[in-house]
Design a protein around this motif. Structure first.
Motif, PDB file in Angstrom:
ATOM      1  N   MET A   1      29.266  40.384  52.617  1.00 51.87           N
ATOM      2  CA  MET A   1      29.600  41.175  51.423  1.00 51.87           C
ATOM      3  C   MET A   1      31.097  41.415  51.320  1.00 51.87           C
ATOM      4  SD  MET A   1      26.526  43.991  51.078  1.00 51.87           S
ATOM      5  CE  MET A   1      27.211  44.637  49.552  1.00 51.87           C
ATOM      6  N   ILE A   2      31.743  41.587  52.461  1.00 52.07           N
ATOM      7  CA  ILE A   2      33.191  41.805  52.449  1.00 52.07           C
ATOM      8  C   ILE A   2      33.908  40.566  51.903  1.00 52.07           C
ATOM      9  CG2 ILE A   2      35.233  42.155  53.889  1.00 52.07           C
ATOM     10  CD1 ILE A   2      33.515  43.863  55.735  1.00 52.07           C
ATOM     11  N   LEU A   3      33.460  39.387  52.330  1.00 51.57           N
ATOM     12  CA  LEU A   3      34.060  38.146  51.855  1.00 51.57           C
ATOM     13  C   LEU A   3      33.873  37.995  50.347  1.00 51.57           C
ATOM     14  CD1 LEU A   3      35.486  35.491  52.401  1.00 51.57           C
ATOM     15  CD2 LEU A   3      33.252  34.464  52.931  1.00 51.57           C
ATOM     16  N   GLU A   4      32.669  38.295  49.860  1.00 53.15           N
ATOM     17  CA  GLU A   4      32.399  38.193  48.428  1.00 53.15           C
ATOM     18  C   GLU A   4      33.217  39.223  47.651  1.00 53.15           C
ATOM     19  OE1 GLU A   4      30.650  35.627  47.214  1.00 53.15           O
ATOM     20  OE2 GLU A   4      30.629  35.098  49.339  1.00 53.15           O
ATOM     21  N   ALA A   5      33.416  40.404  48.245  1.00 54.34           N
ATOM     22  CA  ALA A   5      34.232  41.439  47.607  1.00 54.34           C
ATOM     23  C   ALA A   5      35.678  40.977  47.470  1.00 54.34           C
ATOM     24  CB  ALA A   5      34.164  42.735  48.413  1.00 54.34           C
ATOM     25  N   LEU A   6      36.188  40.300  48.484  1.00 56.04           N
ATOM     26  CA  LEU A   6      37.557  39.793  48.435  1.00 56.04           C
ATOM     27  C   LEU A   6      37.690  38.704  47.363  1.00 56.04           C
ATOM     28  CD1 LEU A   6      38.418  39.616  52.254  1.00 56.04           C
ATOM     29  CD2 LEU A   6      39.290  41.244  50.570  1.00 56.04           C
ATOM     30  N   LYS A   7      36.661  37.869  47.264  1.00 55.76           N
ATOM     31  CA  LYS A   7      36.671  36.842  46.217  1.00 55.76           C
ATOM     32  C   LYS A   7      36.674  37.486  44.834  1.00 55.76           C
ATOM     33  CE  LYS A   7      34.001  33.426  48.898  1.00 55.76           C
ATOM     34  NZ  LYS A   7      32.700  32.713  48.940  1.00 55.76           N
ATOM     35  N   ALA A   8      35.811  38.494  44.650  1.00 55.86           N
ATOM     36  CA  ALA A   8      35.732  39.193  43.364  1.00 55.86           C
ATOM     37  C   ALA A   8      37.051  39.886  43.049  1.00 55.86           C
ATOM     38  CB  ALA A   8      34.597  40.216  43.396  1.00 55.86           C
ATOM     39  N   LEU A   9      37.689  40.440  44.064  1.00 59.93           N
ATOM     40  CA  LEU A   9      38.986  41.095  43.895  1.00 59.93           C
ATOM     41  C   LEU A   9      40.016  40.097  43.380  1.00 59.93           C
ATOM     42  CD1 LEU A   9      40.896  43.536  44.365  1.00 59.93           C
ATOM     43  CD2 LEU A   9      41.232  42.678  46.694  1.00 59.93           C
ATOM     44  N   PHE A  10      40.055  38.930  43.976  1.00 61.19           N
ATOM     45  CA  PHE A  10      41.024  37.915  43.569  1.00 61.19           C
ATOM     46  C   PHE A  10      40.759  37.436  42.145  1.00 61.19           C
ATOM     47  CE2 PHE A  10      42.408  33.427  43.389  1.00 61.19           C
ATOM     48  CZ  PHE A  10      43.767  33.623  43.595  1.00 61.19           C
ATOM     49  N   ILE A  11      39.494  37.190  41.822  1.00 64.84           N
ATOM     50  CA  ILE A  11      39.138  36.725  40.475  1.00 64.84           C
ATOM     51  C   ILE A  11      39.487  37.797  39.442  1.00 64.84           C
ATOM     52  CG2 ILE A  11      37.216  36.083  38.957  1.00 64.84           C
ATOM     53  CD1 ILE A  11      35.882  34.813  41.421  1.00 64.84           C
ATOM     54  N   GLY A  12      39.222  39.056  39.779  1.00 60.55           N
ATOM     55  CA  GLY A  12      39.554  40.149  38.876  1.00 60.55           C
ATOM     56  C   GLY A  12      41.052  40.243  38.637  1.00 60.55           C
ATOM     57  N   ILE A  13      41.832  40.010  39.673  1.00 52.42           N
ATOM     58  CA  ILE A  13      43.296  40.042  39.547  1.00 52.42           C
ATOM     59  C   ILE A  13      43.768  38.936  38.593  1.00 52.42           C
ATOM     60  CG2 ILE A  13      45.464  39.605  40.765  1.00 52.42           C
ATOM     61  CD1 ILE A  13      44.212  41.051  43.184  1.00 52.42           C
ATOM     62  N   VAL A  14      43.226  37.735  38.781  1.00 50.58           N
ATOM     63  CA  VAL A  14      43.597  36.604  37.918  1.00 50.58           C
ATOM     64  C   VAL A  14      43.198  36.899  36.468  1.00 50.58           C
ATOM     65  CG1 VAL A  14      43.197  34.170  37.404  1.00 50.58           C
ATOM     66  CG2 VAL A  14      43.441  34.920  39.775  1.00 50.58           C
ATOM     67  N   GLU A  15      42.009  37.421  36.274  1.00 49.92           N
ATOM     68  CA  GLU A  15      41.552  37.762  34.927  1.00 49.92           C
ATOM     69  C   GLU A  15      42.443  38.816  34.288  1.00 49.92           C
ATOM     70  OE1 GLU A  15      39.737  38.828  31.412  1.00 49.92           O
ATOM     71  OE2 GLU A  15      39.509  36.989  32.579  1.00 49.92           O
ATOM     72  N   GLY A  16      42.757  39.867  35.030  1.00 47.01           N
ATOM     73  CA  GLY A  16      43.565  40.953  34.481  1.00 47.01           C
ATOM     74  C   GLY A  16      44.951  40.515  34.066  1.00 47.01           C
ATOM     75  N   VAL A  17      45.537  39.600  34.829  1.00 53.90           N
ATOM     76  CA  VAL A  17      46.894  39.120  34.515  1.00 53.90           C
ATOM     77  C   VAL A  17      46.872  38.117  33.366  1.00 53.90           C
ATOM     78  CG1 VAL A  17      48.862  37.822  35.381  1.00 53.90           C
ATOM     79  CG2 VAL A  17      47.773  39.538  36.828  1.00 53.90           C
ATOM     80  N   THR A  18      45.979  37.135  33.444  1.00 52.50           N
ATOM     81  CA  THR A  18      46.008  36.035  32.478  1.00 52.50           C
ATOM     82  C   THR A  18      45.367  36.373  31.139  1.00 52.50           C
ATOM     83  OG1 THR A  18      43.933  35.105  33.365  1.00 52.50           O
ATOM     84  CG2 THR A  18      46.005  34.337  34.333  1.00 52.50           C
TER      85      THR A  18
END
Length: 322
Positions: A1-18
């Protein structure tokens, strides 16, 4: 779950910026998807990539809450009417995209949702940004030179006007900017301009175009300043992205699908990270365009477009986004 949370965090960051910078969230997300794959069902992934946009929308609402709130007790009756008028212009601007999106969304996804199209659109609109801003700089320079010549004539022909000439000189750049863009504030957008910008937003149905990029270009071509065009772009996104998120969520639930604990966690992390990075991105963009134009974003788009094209060519993926 921690790994998936980190992936979701990264995707959310990319979405928020772009999502808010005119650089195409789709172009970046297809690259992210090649390297960061969530361990979730395909149905949930389709939901996730849309619903995390709600976090981005909440950032706009937070940053512009007073401006968008027609019930604010701090506003006068005239200001409240102005807010309702602004929402009316937003509604008008959404009409073209709503109609075309409903009619052509599936067809466009079937024929254009591929890396080749994304790469072309990234490069094409990058070039448009560069050409448009180059044209604006030349026009501004001509206006400034014309203003300086006028000041010199005033000083020679009527010395009594010397003070006025000095004032003109101090405001030459501001007046050149005003001459370039007749609509300086988002509140000054009328229904005809709103409809025109809404038609430009339709272009964003083609992957890689960038919704914010298309509407900012449309706004500037319609006479809006960079600030007014960007703000109107933010406001246009609220009903469209919120509505699409609700529709996706409703379809997911109507199909009887249920999220696992991991998927719920992924969704929450994605929304929160998209919200936080959207706040940062919007503040950055509004501060940046007060002193700069969109040329740098055009150059960046061209670079990303070339990277997308090269990557999928090397991978031999047939340019198809799964």
């Amino acid at each position: 779950m921690i790994l998936e949370a980190l992936k979701a965090l990264f995707i959310g960051i990319v979405e928020g910026v772009t999502e808010w910078l005119p650089i195409s969230s789709t172009g970046h997300m297809i690259l992210v998807d090649e390297f960061v794959k969530l361990d979730v069902s395909d149905q949930f992934l389709a939901l996730f990539l849309v619903v995390i946009q709600l976090g981005a929308i909440m950032a706009v609402i937070l940053l512009y809450f007073h401006k968008l709130n027609p019930f604010s007790p701090k506003k006068t009756a005239a200001e409240k009417r102005g807010t309702w008028r602004l929402w009316g212009m937003v509604a008008i601007g959404c009409i073209p995209a709503a109609i075309v999106g409903l009619l052509l969304d599936d067809w466009v996804n079937e024929h254009f949702y591929n890396a080749y199209t994304v790469a072309i659109m990234l490069v094409l609109y990058g070039v448009i940004f560069i050409v448009m801003e180059c044209r604006n700089r030349k026009r501004a320079l001509r206006l400034m030179e014309a203003g300086e010549n006028l000041e010199e004539r005033l000083a020679l022909e009527a010395p009594v006007h010397g003070r006025h000439a000095r004032v003109e000189r101090e405001h030459t750049e501001v007046e050149a900017e005003e001459a370039l863009f007749k609509i300086r504030d988002v509140d000054d957008i009328n229904w005809k301009t709103a409809l025109k910008i809404g038609c430009f937003q339709v272009l964003a149905i083609i992957p890689g175009t960038s919704r914010s990029g298309a509407t900012i270009i449309g706004g500037m071509l319609c006479g809006c300043s960079r600030t007014a065009a960007a703000e109107y772009t933010f406001f246009l996104a609220i009903p469209i992205m919120f509505g699409w998120g609700v529709v996706k969520a409703a379809k997911f639930l109507m199909e009887g699908l249920v999220m696992t604990q991991t998927e719920i966690m992924v969704l929450v992390v994605g929304i929160i990270s998209a919200f936080i990075m959207s706040v940062v991105a919007i503040r950055f963009l509004m501060g940046y365009i007060k002193k700069n134009d969109f040329t740098a974003f055009g150059v960046y788009r061209i670079i990303v477009g070339i990277v997308v094209l090269a990557f999928f060519t090397v991978q031999g993926a047939g340019f198809v986004i799964q």
